[in-house]
Write an enzyme that holds these catalytic residues in place. Structure first.
Site, PDB file in Angstrom:
ATOM      1  N   LYS A  15     -26.222 -81.359 -77.009  1.00  0.00           N
ATOM      2  CA  LYS A  15     -26.274 -80.817 -75.638  1.00  0.00           C
ATOM      3  C   LYS A  15     -27.270 -79.666 -75.535  1.00  0.00           C
ATOM      4  O   LYS A  15     -28.086 -79.623 -74.629  1.00  0.00           O
ATOM      5  CB  LYS A  15     -24.892 -80.321 -75.188  1.00  0.00           C
ATOM      6  CG  LYS A  15     -23.842 -81.396 -75.045  1.00  0.00           C
ATOM      7  CD  LYS A  15     -22.572 -80.855 -74.392  1.00  0.00           C
ATOM      8  CE  LYS A  15     -21.899 -79.740 -75.182  1.00  0.00           C
ATOM      9  NZ  LYS A  15     -21.380 -80.183 -76.509  1.00  0.00           N
ATOM     10  N   ARG A 129     -26.144 -78.213 -89.148  1.00  0.00           N
ATOM     11  CA  ARG A 129     -26.362 -77.027 -88.324  1.00  0.00           C
ATOM     12  C   ARG A 129     -25.731 -75.798 -88.982  1.00  0.00           C
ATOM     13  O   ARG A 129     -26.277 -74.699 -88.926  1.00  0.00           O
ATOM     14  CB  ARG A 129     -25.765 -77.238 -86.927  1.00  0.00           C
ATOM     15  CG  ARG A 129     -26.057 -76.091 -85.991  1.00  0.00           C
ATOM     16  CD  ARG A 129     -25.713 -76.423 -84.561  1.00  0.00           C
ATOM     17  NE  ARG A 129     -24.288 -76.368 -84.305  1.00  0.00           N
ATOM     18  CZ  ARG A 129     -23.713 -76.747 -83.176  1.00  0.00           C
ATOM     19  NH1 ARG A 129     -24.444 -77.249 -82.201  1.00  0.00           N
ATOM     20  NH2 ARG A 129     -22.414 -76.655 -83.017  1.00  0.00           N
ATOM     21  N   ARG A 135     -23.645 -70.727 -88.062  1.00  0.00           N
ATOM     22  CA  ARG A 135     -22.677 -70.403 -87.008  1.00  0.00           C
ATOM     23  C   ARG A 135     -21.289 -70.294 -87.612  1.00  0.00           C
ATOM     24  O   ARG A 135     -20.871 -71.152 -88.386  1.00  0.00           O
ATOM     25  CB  ARG A 135     -22.680 -71.493 -85.933  1.00  0.00           C
ATOM     26  CG  ARG A 135     -23.565 -71.153 -84.770  1.00  0.00           C
ATOM     27  CD  ARG A 135     -23.620 -72.259 -83.763  1.00  0.00           C
ATOM     28  NE  ARG A 135     -22.315 -72.634 -83.206  1.00  0.00           N
ATOM     29  CZ  ARG A 135     -22.193 -73.328 -82.094  1.00  0.00           C
ATOM     30  NH1 ARG A 135     -23.253 -73.702 -81.415  1.00  0.00           N
ATOM     31  NH2 ARG A 135     -20.996 -73.658 -81.647  1.00  0.00           N
ATOM     32  N   ARG A 146     -12.550 -78.529 -83.647  1.00  0.00           N
ATOM     33  CA  ARG A 146     -13.318 -78.544 -82.387  1.00  0.00           C
ATOM     34  C   ARG A 146     -13.440 -79.963 -81.838  1.00  0.00           C
ATOM     35  O   ARG A 146     -13.384 -80.174 -80.628  1.00  0.00           O
ATOM     36  CB  ARG A 146     -14.698 -77.922 -82.600  1.00  0.00           C
ATOM     37  CG  ARG A 146     -14.598 -76.399 -82.707  1.00  0.00           C
ATOM     38  CD  ARG A 146     -15.885 -75.784 -83.205  1.00  0.00           C
ATOM     39  NE  ARG A 146     -16.981 -76.039 -82.308  1.00  0.00           N
ATOM     40  CZ  ARG A 146     -18.236 -76.212 -82.704  1.00  0.00           C
ATOM     41  NH1 ARG A 146     -18.540 -76.164 -83.977  1.00  0.00           N
ATOM     42  NH2 ARG A 146     -19.163 -76.424 -81.818  1.00  0.00           N
TER      43      ARG A 146
END
Ligand code: AMP
Length: 190
Positions: A15, A129, A135, A146
């Site tokens: 996204k 990622r 992150r 998640r």
């Protein structure tokens, strides 16, 4: 051309990457609630301090914090002619809130882009990622959680927008350029 858009999809579907490209192509601001929360965490604002524990646990930040933020962001001048919301709404209550905000503005959504990807691919991308960006919500356990939260709370939104005739579904698998093209073609075909 469509101007008021949402991007929906599971974590890792791309996204954010697509939003960054679409904002240039479409000339509307990309508004990511995740980015706004991360900036607040980094700057240690009151909102950031409150949001952090939910984000780190892979939970959604409560609507009471999220809705006001979106309402005020959509009230800014650059969003008057259109926007691309990335990562909002994520709950049915947020759908209602967004409907309210837009109704008060006398506007409405033009399209909702759903980026699909299979679960295995998502987990792999999120791991990648995690290594690249570090992150704090991209750890193994949190990633899995998640995805569960998405399935439970956000997946039902797809039917809501499909019933409204707004949904444009694209396959998120493949090269970034290719996915961008699918989205633009899907929007143009509406
Ligand atoms: P994202 O970058 O969109 O994956 O968002 C990262 C995290 O920010 C999410 O896992 C949530 O904790 C929080 N967040 C972002 N957008 C929302 C939203 N619309 N509602 C609740 N929490 C959100």
């Amino acid at each position: 051309m469509t101007q008021r858009l949402l991007l929906i999809g599971p974590p890792g579907a791309g996204k954010g990457t697509q939003a960054a490209r679409l904002t240039t192509e479409l000339g509307v601001p990309a508004i990511s609630t995740g980015d706004i929360f991360r900036a607040n965490v980094k700057n240690e604002t009151e909102l950031g301090l409150q949001a952090k524990r939910y984000m780190d646990a892979g939970e959604y930040v409560p609507d009471s914090l999220t809705n006001d933020l979106v309402r005020s962001r959509l009230g800014e001048p650059d969003a008057a002619e259109g926007f691309l919301l990335d990562g909002y709404p994520r709950t049915e209550d947020q759908v209602k809130e967004l409907d309210d905000i837009l109704k008060a503005q006398g506007t409405s959504l033009d399209a909702v882009v759903l980026i699909e990807a299979d679960q295995e691919e998502l987990v792999q991308r999120l791991h990648k990622r995690a290594q690249e960006q570090g992150r704090s919500d991209d750890t193994e356990e949190v990633i899995r959680h998640r995805l569960e939260v998405y399935t439970e709370q956000t997946q039902p939104l797809i039917d809501i927008y499909r019933e409204r005739g707004l949904l444009v579904t694209v396959d998120g698998l493949g090269a970034v350029d290719e996915v961008t093209k699918r989205i633009l073609d899907g929007l143009a075909a509406r």
